[in-house]
Design a protein around this motif. Sequence first.
Motif, PDB file in Angstrom:
ATOM      1  N   ALA A 179     -42.747  29.995 102.536  1.00 13.49           N
ATOM      2  CA  ALA A 179     -43.227  30.806 101.408  1.00 13.49           C
ATOM      3  C   ALA A 179     -42.871  30.190 100.065  1.00 13.49           C
ATOM      4  O   ALA A 179     -43.518  30.461  99.068  1.00 13.49           O
ATOM      5  CB  ALA A 179     -42.637  32.210 101.499  1.00 13.49           C
ATOM      6  N   PRO A 227     -44.217  29.323  94.902  1.00  9.64           N
ATOM      7  CA  PRO A 227     -44.910  30.146  95.899  1.00  9.64           C
ATOM      8  C   PRO A 227     -46.367  30.419  95.525  1.00  9.64           C
ATOM      9  O   PRO A 227     -47.254  30.381  96.380  1.00  9.64           O
ATOM     10  CB  PRO A 227     -44.115  31.448  95.895  1.00  9.64           C
ATOM     11  CG  PRO A 227     -42.758  31.077  95.441  1.00  9.64           C
ATOM     12  CD  PRO A 227     -42.932  29.912  94.515  1.00  9.64           C
ATOM     13  N   ARG A 228     -46.607  30.680  94.218  1.00 12.55           N
ATOM     14  CA  ARG A 228     -47.971  31.044  93.819  1.00 12.55           C
ATOM     15  C   ARG A 228     -48.967  29.910  94.008  1.00 12.55           C
ATOM     16  O   ARG A 228     -50.162  30.135  94.086  1.00 12.55           O
ATOM     17  CB  ARG A 228     -47.992  31.536  92.368  1.00 12.55           C
ATOM     18  CG  ARG A 228     -47.546  30.517  91.349  1.00 12.55           C
ATOM     19  CD  ARG A 228     -47.741  31.012  89.926  1.00 12.55           C
ATOM     20  NE  ARG A 228     -47.167  30.079  88.975  1.00 12.55           N
ATOM     21  CZ  ARG A 228     -45.893  30.071  88.610  1.00 12.55           C
ATOM     22  NH1 ARG A 228     -45.060  30.960  89.118  1.00 12.55           N
ATOM     23  NH2 ARG A 228     -45.436  29.190  87.748  1.00 12.55           N
ATOM     24  N   ILE A 233     -50.334  31.352  99.784  1.00  9.43           N
ATOM     25  CA  ILE A 233     -49.797  32.149 100.877  1.00  9.43           C
ATOM     26  C   ILE A 233     -49.634  33.591 100.394  1.00  9.43           C
ATOM     27  O   ILE A 233     -49.645  33.849  99.196  1.00  9.43           O
ATOM     28  CB  ILE A 233     -48.417  31.627 101.340  1.00  9.43           C
ATOM     29  CG1 ILE A 233     -47.530  31.352 100.119  1.00  9.43           C
ATOM     30  CG2 ILE A 233     -48.520  30.365 102.143  1.00  9.43           C
ATOM     31  CD1 ILE A 233     -46.382  32.193  99.976  1.00  9.43           C
ATOM     32  N   MET A 252     -47.193  37.161 101.535  1.00  6.13           N
ATOM     33  CA  MET A 252     -46.087  37.516 102.414  1.00  6.13           C
ATOM     34  C   MET A 252     -45.925  39.031 102.479  1.00  6.13           C
ATOM     35  O   MET A 252     -46.058  39.725 101.471  1.00  6.13           O
ATOM     36  CB  MET A 252     -44.804  36.863 101.890  1.00  6.13           C
ATOM     37  CG  MET A 252     -43.605  37.062 102.780  1.00  6.13           C
ATOM     38  SD  MET A 252     -42.391  35.765 102.447  1.00  6.13           S
ATOM     39  CE  MET A 252     -40.964  36.439 103.227  1.00  6.13           C
ATOM     40  N   LEU A 287     -42.747  47.064  97.686  1.00  2.00           N
ATOM     41  CA  LEU A 287     -43.815  47.551  96.809  1.00  2.00           C
ATOM     42  C   LEU A 287     -43.217  47.851  95.441  1.00  2.00           C
ATOM     43  O   LEU A 287     -42.072  48.273  95.349  1.00  2.00           O
ATOM     44  CB  LEU A 287     -44.435  48.823  97.386  1.00  2.00           C
ATOM     45  CG  LEU A 287     -45.046  48.679  98.776  1.00  2.00           C
ATOM     46  CD1 LEU A 287     -45.569  50.026  99.253  1.00  2.00           C
ATOM     47  CD2 LEU A 287     -46.155  47.651  98.775  1.00  2.00           C
ATOM     48  N   ASN A 329     -50.521  47.996  92.908  1.00  5.08           N
ATOM     49  CA  ASN A 329     -49.715  47.148  93.782  1.00  5.08           C
ATOM     50  C   ASN A 329     -50.583  46.100  94.451  1.00  5.08           C
ATOM     51  O   ASN A 329     -50.230  44.925  94.509  1.00  5.08           O
ATOM     52  CB  ASN A 329     -49.038  47.998  94.856  1.00  5.08           C
ATOM     53  CG  ASN A 329     -47.595  48.315  94.530  1.00  5.08           C
ATOM     54  OD1 ASN A 329     -46.730  47.452  94.600  1.00  5.08           O
ATOM     55  ND2 ASN A 329     -47.340  49.551  94.152  1.00  5.08           N
ATOM     56  N   PHE A 340     -52.072  43.537  91.909  1.00  2.00           N
ATOM     57  CA  PHE A 340     -51.128  42.877  90.995  1.00  2.00           C
ATOM     58  C   PHE A 340     -51.334  41.357  90.932  1.00  2.00           C
ATOM     59  O   PHE A 340     -51.451  40.781  89.858  1.00  2.00           O
ATOM     60  CB  PHE A 340     -49.691  43.213  91.413  1.00  2.00           C
ATOM     61  CG  PHE A 340     -48.650  42.707  90.454  1.00  2.00           C
ATOM     62  CD1 PHE A 340     -48.627  43.140  89.145  1.00  2.00           C
ATOM     63  CD2 PHE A 340     -47.679  41.808  90.872  1.00  2.00           C
ATOM     64  CE1 PHE A 340     -47.662  42.688  88.254  1.00  2.00           C
ATOM     65  CE2 PHE A 340     -46.714  41.350  89.990  1.00  2.00           C
ATOM     66  CZ  PHE A 340     -46.707  41.789  88.681  1.00  2.00           C
ATOM     67  N   GLY A 341     -51.411  40.746  92.092  1.00  9.08           N
ATOM     68  CA  GLY A 341     -51.575  39.287  92.139  1.00  9.08           C
ATOM     69  C   GLY A 341     -52.847  38.845  91.433  1.00  9.08           C
ATOM     70  O   GLY A 341     -52.852  37.872  90.677  1.00  9.08           O
ATOM     71  N   LEU A 368     -52.662  39.145  87.687  1.00  8.70           N
ATOM     72  CA  LEU A 368     -51.852  38.089  87.086  1.00  8.70           C
ATOM     73  C   LEU A 368     -52.655  36.818  86.867  1.00  8.70           C
ATOM     74  O   LEU A 368     -52.462  36.135  85.877  1.00  8.70           O
ATOM     75  CB  LEU A 368     -50.640  37.770  87.977  1.00  8.70           C
ATOM     76  CG  LEU A 368     -49.480  38.753  87.923  1.00  8.70           C
ATOM     77  CD1 LEU A 368     -48.427  38.354  88.941  1.00  8.70           C
ATOM     78  CD2 LEU A 368     -48.867  38.819  86.540  1.00  8.70           C
ATOM     79  N   ARG A 388     -51.842  44.321 100.138  1.00  9.43           N
ATOM     80  CA  ARG A 388     -51.546  43.452  99.003  1.00  9.43           C
ATOM     81  C   ARG A 388     -51.728  41.985  99.401  1.00  9.43           C
ATOM     82  O   ARG A 388     -52.168  41.160  98.607  1.00  9.43           O
ATOM     83  CB  ARG A 388     -50.104  43.711  98.549  1.00  9.43           C
ATOM     84  CG  ARG A 388     -49.737  43.015  97.278  1.00  9.43           C
ATOM     85  CD  ARG A 388     -48.448  43.547  96.715  1.00  9.43           C
ATOM     86  NE  ARG A 388     -47.317  43.307  97.601  1.00  9.43           N
ATOM     87  CZ  ARG A 388     -46.068  43.685  97.330  1.00  9.43           C
ATOM     88  NH1 ARG A 388     -45.805  44.332  96.223  1.00  9.43           N
ATOM     89  NH2 ARG A 388     -45.095  43.429  98.170  1.00  9.43           N
ATOM     90  N   ARG A 443     -55.351  39.046  98.307  1.00  8.77           N
ATOM     91  CA  ARG A 443     -55.224  37.724  97.695  1.00  8.77           C
ATOM     92  C   ARG A 443     -55.980  36.648  98.455  1.00  8.77           C
ATOM     93  O   ARG A 443     -56.054  35.510  98.005  1.00  8.77           O
ATOM     94  CB  ARG A 443     -53.746  37.349  97.575  1.00  8.77           C
ATOM     95  CG  ARG A 443     -52.995  38.345  96.681  1.00  8.77           C
ATOM     96  CD  ARG A 443     -51.609  37.893  96.353  1.00  8.77           C
ATOM     97  NE  ARG A 443     -51.617  36.553  95.822  1.00  8.77           N
ATOM     98  CZ  ARG A 443     -50.836  35.582  96.242  1.00  8.77           C
ATOM     99  NH1 ARG A 443     -49.988  35.815  97.209  1.00  8.77           N
ATOM    100  NH2 ARG A 443     -50.896  34.391  95.702  1.00  8.77           N
TER     101      ARG A 443
END
Lengths: 291, 353
Positions: free
Chosen positions: B50, B72-73, B77, B79, B86, B95, B98-99, B102, B146, B150
């Motif tokens: 990760a 990680p970003r 991946i 996780m 959360l 939630n 969120f990714g 961003l 979540r 992604r």
Amino acid sequence: MRLNKITEAIPFLAPVQILILSVIVIPSLYVIWLSLNASSFGQSATFVGLDNYIQVLSDPAFLRALGNTVMIVIFAVHLELALGLGMALLFASGLPGRRVLLVAVLAPYAVSEVIAVAMWRFLFDPDVGPVTAMLSWLGLPMLDWSFEPSHALIMIGLLTIWLHLPFTFIILYAARLAIPKDLYEAARIDGATPFDAFKKVTMPLLGPAIVVALLFRYIFAFRIFSEVWLMTQGGPARSTEVVAVYLYQEAFSYNAFGTAAATAWIMVLASLLLATGYVFLLRKQVAGNAH
Amino acid sequence: MASLSLAGLKKSFGAVDVIKGVDLEVKDGEFVVFVGPSGCGKSTLLRMIAGLEEISGGELHIGGRLCNDLEPREREIAMVFQSYALYPHMTVYDNMGFGLSLNKTPKTELDARVREAARILKMEHLLERKPSQLSGGQRQRVAIGRAIVRKPGVFLFDEPLSNLDAALRVDMRMELAKLHRELGATMIYVTHDQIEAMTLADKIVVLDGGLVQQVGSPMELYKNPVNKFVAGFIGAPKMNFLPVKVQSVQGDMASVASEAMGPILVRSRGFKSGDSALLGIRPQYLKPGKAAEGEGSIGGKIVLVERLGTETIIAIDTPANERVVASVPVDMELSFGGTAEFQFAPASAHLFH
């Protein structure tokens, strides 16, 4: 039967009731009564209605004291919050030697205000103070707090920050430690930069703690007395007085108990107003994050 | 979707080596389960993939890209944590989104992807709630949602079901298997629960002491464990191990015997005559009754009888004072303190060092 039970319970509750009545309720009521009368040593109190309040609120010395107090509250409390938050985050980020540093950071809270002021007066002494010497060695202007009112207020602001920073810091640090590590890991995986994580995870979750710290510090700072009294006694020429010093002067220098009592109630009302506002904010926030 | 390649991956915390060199290939779309006892390094290995733990040595490639030093970003991946992780101050919708918010995904696309994930996980009605208003199972769904939103190359699961109660765990296990079929995504799943490993995995990686003990399909591991650790770890009740002596070796077969058991012929790897060895027999392969010619036989005093309905677990102490457990599918007439005798086919037994 029910009445019986209450009458039976009264003797058990009485000590607490008597204590609260004697140290809070009766003095408060007495101060209200006093604030509605003109009173001094050697003369009986005469009822003057709200004259004392009008007199205090239109006294330029009070308005200057109020202005000074508000300045200190705004400047000191917010700077202290920013510093406390920064330090809490630094500590939580795994600073080496945390235990020793924690003791150092918390130490000012254990120092009596009188000693703290004596120390600061020496450190910043315009002639022999080591900090003054260092400032001039660095080519910076010295803090002429014994002569220049604005410098004195800055000095008082810095001193109150130094004294109370441990309080703000410890509240924020505890709140920061209560945020689970997983959330930051999840945020990293979601693509958050450290700044994103601060803005979107740390700050919202520290919100309630920040409100609590601010509320207490606003109220404490609004009552500020010893730092000012011990440092400048409100001088030169009453220019650095704060509301609590004004009250003290009215009561014990000018023996004007009526206006002093009115000032006290103005302070209480101002603090209550602040507290109500923040409790309202806090409730809204807590309801928003209902657990 | 992405393939994964681990080459000589190592991790040390100071002087302690936690992962001692792991080589592994994960194919695109494969469901791989890391399994092992507590402290075997399985979670650490997942966190290295990760990007939450630094890699001390070796190479990690995700989708053909060297990822050792990527954030990680940047690894594509997602996780799912054991604690769900959360964000308590955000709604389920926020939630999950969120990714995407961003990385400045357009609002309409974010909305579409969050709603699609909510539909897959059947939780459209929960989108406006806060995590505190959800049950454990629902929270886990949000955490999975979540990850889905992604559209990652690899899904990583760190013991995602351990915080759920037994019944819910079985349900979620089935849902995860279904999700894997539907998404066809590469998934790496860490668990200490061998039933989860057996039921979910295309490929199981058994870890112990920071090293891969065996990699294979669930049935391969069950039927042909390469060592005593894997043999003991996979399968419940645990495999029985009986000390035996190798009497003679012919090709890849060895004749072994012990005080309590006459000689039988079993497959052997690298033994020679006179060696001490452990004979491994799964409790399920022990059948009640007398042994026929060439079959193994174990008998002894009954010390435990557990009737589970579908099977009965019987523990006996052999005359050599070894504990042997048998699992028989019928409710046998047995009583504590009596004796019982079991037979097994030598082909179902394994010989270990």
